[in-house]
Scaffold this motif. Structure first.
Motif, PDB file in Angstrom:
ATOM      1  N   GLY A   9       0.811  -1.211   0.000  1.00 21.79           N
ATOM      2  CA  GLY A   9       0.000   0.000   0.000  1.00 21.79           C
ATOM      3  C   GLY A   9       0.842   1.257   0.000  1.00 21.79           C
ATOM      4  N   VAL A  10       1.930   1.249   0.742  1.00 18.12           N
ATOM      5  CA  VAL A  10       2.818   2.412   0.762  1.00 18.12           C
ATOM      6  C   VAL A  10       3.454   2.598  -0.606  1.00 18.12           C
ATOM      7  N   TYR A  11       3.892   1.524  -1.224  1.00 15.68           N
ATOM      8  CA  TYR A  11       4.488   1.633  -2.557  1.00 15.68           C
ATOM      9  C   TYR A  11       3.458   2.023  -3.609  1.00 15.68           C
ATOM     10  N   GLY A  12       2.202   1.715  -3.376  1.00 15.74           N
ATOM     11  CA  GLY A  12       1.163   2.036  -4.344  1.00 15.74           C
ATOM     12  C   GLY A  12       0.678   3.468  -4.281  1.00 15.74           C
ATOM     13  N   MET A  13       1.170   4.255  -3.335  1.00 15.89           N
ATOM     14  CA  MET A  13       0.720   5.643  -3.192  1.00 15.89           C
ATOM     15  C   MET A  13       1.389   6.597  -4.169  1.00 15.89           C
ATOM     16  N   ASN A  14       2.337   6.106  -4.933  1.00 21.76           N
ATOM     17  CA  ASN A  14       3.010   6.890  -5.980  1.00 21.76           C
ATOM     18  C   ASN A  14       3.671   8.157  -5.464  1.00 21.76           C
ATOM     19  N   PHE A  15       4.338   8.066  -4.330  1.00 20.65           N
ATOM     20  CA  PHE A  15       5.138   9.190  -3.860  1.00 20.65           C
ATOM     21  C   PHE A  15       6.316   9.361  -4.805  1.00 20.65           C
ATOM     22  N   ASP A  16       6.759  10.586  -5.010  1.00 20.12           N
ATOM     23  CA  ASP A  16       7.892  10.822  -5.887  1.00 20.12           C
ATOM     24  C   ASP A  16       9.193  10.911  -5.108  1.00 20.12           C
ATOM     25  N   HIS A  17       9.127  11.214  -3.841  1.00 17.98           N
ATOM     26  CA  HIS A  17      10.339  11.460  -3.065  1.00 17.98           C
ATOM     27  C   HIS A  17      10.687  10.289  -2.144  1.00 17.98           C
ATOM     28  N   MET A  18      10.490   9.087  -2.620  1.00 22.08           N
ATOM     29  CA  MET A  18      10.909   7.893  -1.880  1.00 22.08           C
ATOM     30  C   MET A  18      12.210   7.414  -2.509  1.00 22.08           C
ATOM     31  N   PRO A  19      13.310   7.444  -1.750  1.00 23.95           N
ATOM     32  CA  PRO A  19      14.593   7.084  -2.368  1.00 23.95           C
ATOM     33  C   PRO A  19      14.617   5.680  -2.948  1.00 23.95           C
ATOM     34  N   GLU A  20      13.869   4.765  -2.346  1.00 20.95           N
ATOM     35  CA  GLU A  20      13.916   3.405  -2.871  1.00 20.95           C
ATOM     36  C   GLU A  20      13.239   3.262  -4.226  1.00 20.95           C
ATOM     37  N   LEU A  21      12.443   4.241  -4.642  1.00 21.17           N
ATOM     38  CA  LEU A  21      11.815   4.168  -5.964  1.00 21.17           C
ATOM     39  C   LEU A  21      12.831   4.374  -7.081  1.00 21.17           C
ATOM     40  N   HIS A  22      13.859   5.127  -6.812  1.00 24.08           N
ATOM     41  CA  HIS A  22      14.875   5.396  -7.823  1.00 24.08           C
ATOM     42  C   HIS A  22      16.093   4.505  -7.647  1.00 24.08           C
ATOM     43  N   TRP A  23      16.003   3.558  -6.720  1.00 24.23           N
ATOM     44  CA  TRP A  23      17.086   2.620  -6.469  1.00 24.23           C
ATOM     45  C   TRP A  23      16.818   1.364  -7.287  1.00 24.23           C
ATOM     46  N   ARG A  24      17.829   0.820  -7.874  1.00 25.88           N
ATOM     47  CA  ARG A  24      17.671  -0.333  -8.767  1.00 25.88           C
ATOM     48  C   ARG A  24      17.027  -1.526  -8.061  1.00 25.88           C
ATOM     49  N   TYR A  25      17.352  -1.733  -6.801  1.00 28.87           N
ATOM     50  CA  TYR A  25      16.867  -2.901  -6.067  1.00 28.87           C
ATOM     51  C   TYR A  25      15.705  -2.579  -5.133  1.00 28.87           C
ATOM     52  N   GLY A  26      15.065  -1.430  -5.317  1.00 27.25           N
ATOM     53  CA  GLY A  26      13.989  -1.016  -4.420  1.00 27.25           C
ATOM     54  C   GLY A  26      12.823  -2.001  -4.373  1.00 27.25           C
ATOM     55  N   TYR A  27      12.302  -2.373  -5.512  1.00 29.80           N
ATOM     56  CA  TYR A  27      11.154  -3.273  -5.528  1.00 29.80           C
ATOM     57  C   TYR A  27      11.514  -4.706  -5.122  1.00 29.80           C
ATOM     58  N   PRO A  28      12.646  -5.242  -5.572  1.00 26.65           N
ATOM     59  CA  PRO A  28      12.994  -6.575  -5.065  1.00 26.65           C
ATOM     60  C   PRO A  28      13.176  -6.610  -3.548  1.00 26.65           C
ATOM     61  N   VAL A  29      13.774  -5.563  -2.992  1.00 25.72           N
ATOM     62  CA  VAL A  29      13.939  -5.506  -1.533  1.00 25.72           C
ATOM     63  C   VAL A  29      12.574  -5.418  -0.853  1.00 25.72           C
ATOM     64  N   ALA A  30      11.652  -4.658  -1.437  1.00 19.10           N
ATOM     65  CA  ALA A  30      10.304  -4.551  -0.860  1.00 19.10           C
ATOM     66  C   ALA A  30       9.586  -5.903  -0.900  1.00 19.10           C
ATOM     67  N   ILE A  31       9.723  -6.630  -1.982  1.00 19.42           N
ATOM     68  CA  ILE A  31       9.080  -7.938  -2.083  1.00 19.42           C
ATOM     69  C   ILE A  31       9.683  -8.915  -1.086  1.00 19.42           C
ATOM     70  N   VAL A  32      11.018  -8.886  -0.949  1.00 17.27           N
ATOM     71  CA  VAL A  32      11.677  -9.752   0.029  1.00 17.27           C
ATOM     72  C   VAL A  32      11.234  -9.376   1.437  1.00 17.27           C
ATOM     73  N   ALA A  33      11.090  -8.072   1.708  1.00 12.13           N
ATOM     74  CA  ALA A  33      10.628  -7.633   3.028  1.00 12.13           C
ATOM     75  C   ALA A  33       9.208  -8.124   3.300  1.00 12.13           C
ATOM     76  N   MET A  34       8.345  -8.081   2.286  1.00 12.22           N
ATOM     77  CA  MET A  34       6.980  -8.581   2.451  1.00 12.22           C
ATOM     78  C   MET A  34       6.977 -10.066   2.790  1.00 12.22           C
TER      79      MET A  34
END
Length: 65
Positions: free
Chosen positions: A23-48
């Protein structure tokens, strides 16, 4: 009925945790550093998955599942 409520509550908590992260990732914030990080989404999935697995282990240890 108490045992069934424990099981339902446990599964609700296990499914809520990844939903909260998604839900946090789905809010489309622009100033989340992990969105511009290459491994942001894989790390989020692993965290889930890790959070859901930890909750499963905790509830399993307490004999709620």
């Amino acid at each position: 009925q108490g045992e069934e409520v424990k099981k339902i509550s446990s599964w609700a908590a296990i499914l809520f945790a990844p939903g909260l992260i998604a839900g946090v990732y789905g809010m489309n914030f622009d100033h989340m550093p992990e969105l511009h990080w290459r491994y942001g989404y894989p790390v989020a999935i692993v965290a889930m998955l890790a959070l859901a697995g930890i909750l499963w282990l905790v509830f399993r240890k307490r004999n709620w599942l």
